[in-house]
Design an enzyme around this catalytic site. Sequence first.
Site, PDB file in Angstrom:
ATOM      1  N   LYS A  54       0.946  -1.196   0.112  1.00 45.35           N
ATOM      2  CA  LYS A  54       0.035  -0.003   0.023  1.00 45.35           C
ATOM      3  C   LYS A  54       0.928   0.997  -0.003  1.00 45.35           C
ATOM      4  CE  LYS A  54      -4.007  -2.014   2.432  1.00 45.35           C
ATOM      5  NZ  LYS A  54      -4.582  -2.081   3.729  1.00 45.35           N
ATOM      6  N   GLN A  98      -5.152  -1.235   9.568  1.00 44.87           N
ATOM      7  CA  GLN A  98      -4.922  -2.756   9.227  1.00 44.87           C
ATOM      8  C   GLN A  98      -5.551  -3.818   9.888  1.00 44.87           C
ATOM      9  OE1 GLN A  98      -3.656  -3.459   5.977  1.00 44.87           O
ATOM     10  NE2 GLN A  98      -4.230  -5.590   6.558  1.00 44.87           N
ATOM     11  N   ASP A 121     -11.297   2.657   4.003  1.00 41.88           N
ATOM     12  CA  ASP A 121     -12.057   1.423   4.144  1.00 41.88           C
ATOM     13  C   ASP A 121     -13.432   1.049   3.875  1.00 41.88           C
ATOM     14  OD1 ASP A 121     -10.141  -0.659   3.807  1.00 41.88           O
ATOM     15  OD2 ASP A 121      -9.701  -0.842   5.801  1.00 41.88           O
TER      16      ASP A 121
END
Length: 296
Positions: A54, A98, A121
Amino acid sequence: MVAQVIDGKAFAAKVRGQVADQVAKLKEENGITPGLAVVLVGEDPASQVYVRSKGKMTVEVGMNSYEHKLDVDTSEEDLLALIDKLNNDPAVHGILVQLPLPKHLNEDLVINSIDPAKDVDGFHISNVGLLGTGQKSMVPCTPLGCLMMLRDYHGSLSGMDAVVIGRSNIVGKPMAQLLLGDSCTVTIAHSRTKDLPDVVRRADIVVAAVGRPEMVPGDWIKEGATVIDVGINRIERDGKNKLVGDVDYASASQRAGAITPVPGGVGPMTIACLLANTLTACCRANALPEPEGLTA
C-alpha cells in the site's frame, strides 16, 4: 463457450493511472497532495506485506504516505489517541487501520473512532448506513473494485439478475447494496440458502465471496453469466501450494461469458480502489469536484 478473462491486474493499473493523473492535477491547480495514513499494530506477516505494498503504490501515484507501526501490546487508549490525532491532521485525507487487530483491541470501537470522511476502507457504521440508504459514502474497496469491473465489461447493469454468495460486512452486504444502486435485481445467498445451485444458475452476474476453495462448480453457472470471484484461498495440490478462488475456474470458464481469475482478478483492484477512495476523500474535504469513474 470459453469465458473472456477479466484482467484485474491490467484494470487496476489503469485505475492507478487515472488516480495519478488526478493527483498531479490537484497539485498543479490547487496545491493539494492527498495523504493516506496506514496504522499497523503488531507484526502479522501478511499484514506487513500488505502495508508495504500500500505504501509503495501510494507514493507511486504521487500521494503522501504516512505509516504508523505500533507494538503488538499497544493499548486501546494509545491507538485511539493516534487515530484522534490523524482525524485532526489536515494533511491526512484517508485513514486505514490494518485488520486483523490483536485480540485485546476492540475492532468495532477502533473502526468507528475514525472520522467517517477519512474512512477509506468504508467500514465505519456511518458509511455502512449511508451506503445502505443510497447516500454519498466512502465505499469498501473490494466491492467497489468488483463494481468497476462489472461496469467496464457490461456498461449498464440495469435489470440484470445478480447473486452475491456470502453475507460478510466487508464484501457481501456492501456488494449487494452497490448492485442495487445500479438497478440490478439482487439475491444474497449463503450457507443456509436452500437450493443454492438453482439460485446461482438463474444469475446474469455471480459474485462469489465465501472464503471456501472452489465451492462453486461450473454447472452452477448460467451460460454466458459474468463471474466475479472474490475468494483467495491457499490450498495444497500435487504437493504444491496454490492460490484458488471460491469458484472452480476450470469448469466455470467453460460456461461463463466472462470471469475473473485468481490470482490476478479482484485482488489487485482492492489497493487501486483504496487509492481512489483517498483521492475522493481529499476532493470532498476541499469541496472540489470528485474524479469521475473512481467511486460508486
